[in-house]
Write an enzyme that holds these catalytic residues in place. Structure first.
Site, mmCIF file in Angstrom:
data_model
loop_
_atom_site.group_PDB
_atom_site.id
_atom_site.type_symbol
_atom_site.label_atom_id
_atom_site.label_comp_id
_atom_site.label_asym_id
_atom_site.label_seq_id
_atom_site.Cartn_x
_atom_site.Cartn_y
_atom_site.Cartn_z
ATOM 1 N N ASN A 37 -12.775 41.177 -19.226
ATOM 2 C CA ASN A 37 -11.341 41.268 -19.495
ATOM 3 C C ASN A 37 -11.009 41.097 -20.968
ATOM 4 O O ASN A 37 -9.897 41.401 -21.405
ATOM 5 C CB ASN A 37 -10.580 40.228 -18.659
ATOM 6 C CG ASN A 37 -10.968 38.797 -18.971
ATOM 7 O OD1 ASN A 37 -12.033 38.536 -19.533
ATOM 8 N ND2 ASN A 37 -10.121 37.858 -18.602
ATOM 9 N N LYS A 38 -11.958 40.633 -21.772
ATOM 10 C CA LYS A 38 -11.702 40.420 -23.194
ATOM 11 C C LYS A 38 -11.552 41.729 -23.966
ATOM 12 O O LYS A 38 -11.055 41.731 -25.096
ATOM 13 C CB LYS A 38 -12.814 39.574 -23.811
ATOM 14 C CG LYS A 38 -12.925 38.171 -23.215
ATOM 15 C CD LYS A 38 -11.656 37.360 -23.406
ATOM 16 C CE LYS A 38 -11.846 35.928 -22.918
ATOM 17 N NZ LYS A 38 -10.645 35.092 -23.136
ATOM 18 N N ASP A 39 -11.971 42.849 -23.369
ATOM 19 C CA ASP A 39 -11.705 44.145 -23.994
ATOM 20 C C ASP A 39 -10.220 44.323 -24.255
ATOM 21 O O ASP A 39 -9.811 44.898 -25.270
ATOM 22 C CB ASP A 39 -12.163 45.281 -23.075
ATOM 23 C CG ASP A 39 -13.667 45.486 -23.067
ATOM 24 O OD1 ASP A 39 -14.382 44.712 -23.741
ATOM 25 O OD2 ASP A 39 -14.124 46.412 -22.380
ATOM 26 N N ALA A 63 -9.068 42.247 -27.340
ATOM 27 C CA ALA A 63 -9.667 42.745 -28.578
ATOM 28 C C ALA A 63 -8.941 43.991 -29.059
ATOM 29 O O ALA A 63 -8.577 44.100 -30.244
ATOM 30 C CB ALA A 63 -11.150 43.037 -28.364
#
Length: 346
Positions: free
Chosen positions: A47-49, A52
């Protein structure tokens, strides 16, 4: 229609719109319906995409980033991978201060994406000069034209999930969701999704998952930081020994604490029962669901969505390694033992 109109321009266009997947065997006998928001489906496998891409896009719009800029961040691995991937495609250098609890798999992947890595001890106070917080700050001060993302104290972390993950879950459940279960580290995921869902229906319960060794649950309940609660633990990307401003404690209804061992075993159980190859925090999230079910939190009308934040490939040398599990003492439990002789050499 030409191929140019059918193809994606690059993998950044694949971020978001992850599937909602029904859970079956893992929650057999539980009342209600259970689904996972499977964030391992993002191109960077977490989920950090989302944060970012959103944070760097906003920095470009505000002219904070320019050609030759350096992105700096603290990470337990996933945010670093996503930032390294997005920075690579946008043409920025990426330097990451990584917690030593990050798996070797994560660190190797960061290296392969061209990031410069500083591995920092995880068992030191946040104000220690060796901590990944302080190392990132120092590098930001030393390197010209660098931008410190600082996800723990960046409102854009929350905004990314408010604008994308929250609406996706609401639409995918046709507004039937009654409970959201999500791990809380920086707090951006649970806060952004929770804020959006509460605006649609204030009765939706937003439940955070915390680790033993972290201060978040008690801080939520008392408003005080109890340093006696702080000790080293193994789960990556979950819990904190500081209070991140990216966590909106007001929209979180309650926290549930889970152990390292239970979370590791649950990750493997999800993989075996659902065929979803999930990461350590996914096991933590469902372990919280199990605890809540034992507490009679759910009923036949419950529609529960659990965020599975990342993919199991990040943990091959940890929770999916029998050797690592045994070294941690996690096989002293009777409910899960590694299968024998499943690999046969000819």
């Amino acid at each position: 229609m030409s191929i140019d109109n059918k193809a994606y321009n690059n993998i950044l266009e694949l971020i978001g719109n992850t599937p909602l997947v029904r859970l079956n065997k893992i929650c057999d006998g539980f009342p209600g319906k259970y689904f996972t928001k499977y964030e391992g489906y993002n191109p960077g496998h977490s989920n950090k995409d989302r944060i970012a891409l959103h944070i760097l896009n906003q920095a470009e719009k505000k002219k904070i980033l320019k050609k030759g800029s350096t992105i700096i961040e603290t990470t337990s691995g996933n945010t670093g991978f996503s930032l390294a991937m997005v920075s690579l495609l946008k043409g920025y250098k990426c330097i990451l201060a990584v917690s030593s609890k990050a798996s070797k798999d994560k660190i190797n992947m960061l290296k392969c994406l061209g990031a410069e890595i500083y591995v920092c001890p995880s068992n030191v106070p946040s104000d220690d000069p060796r901590s990944y917080y302080e190392v990132a700050k120092r590098l930001n001060n030393e390197i010209k034209d660098s931008v410190y993302i600082n996800q723990y104290f960046n409102d854009l972390n929350v905004q990314a999930h408010y604008e994308t993950t929250g609406p996706e879950i609401w639409n995918q459940t046709d507004g039937d969701i009654t409970h959201l279960i999500a791990c809380s580290g920086t707090g951006g995921t649970i806060s952004g999704i929770g804020r959006y869902l509460k605006e649609q229906n204030k009765n939706i319960k937003i439940i955070g998952v915390d680790a033993y060794g972290s201060i978040l649950k008690k801080y939520h309940e008392t408003g005080e930081i109890d340093k006696n609660e702080i000790y080293s633990y193994r789960i990556e990307g979950l819990g904190k020994n500081i209070v991140p401003s990216a966590t909106d404690f007001k929209i979180i209804d309650k926290f549930v604490k889970v152990t390292d061992s239970d979370s590791a075993h649950m990750s493997r159980e999800i993989t075996l029962k659902e065929g979803l190859f999930v990461g350590y925090t996914s096991g933590a999230a469902f372990q919280a669901v199990k605890i809540l079910n034992d507490e009679n939190e759910f009923n036949d009308n419950s529609c529960v969505v659990i965020v599975f934040p990342d993919h199991g490939s990040r943990y091959l040398s940890k929770i999916y390694s029998d050797e690592w599990m045994n070294n941690q003492g996690f096989y002293d439990r009777s409910f899960y033992q590694p299968k024998k002789n499943t690999i046969n050499y000819i």
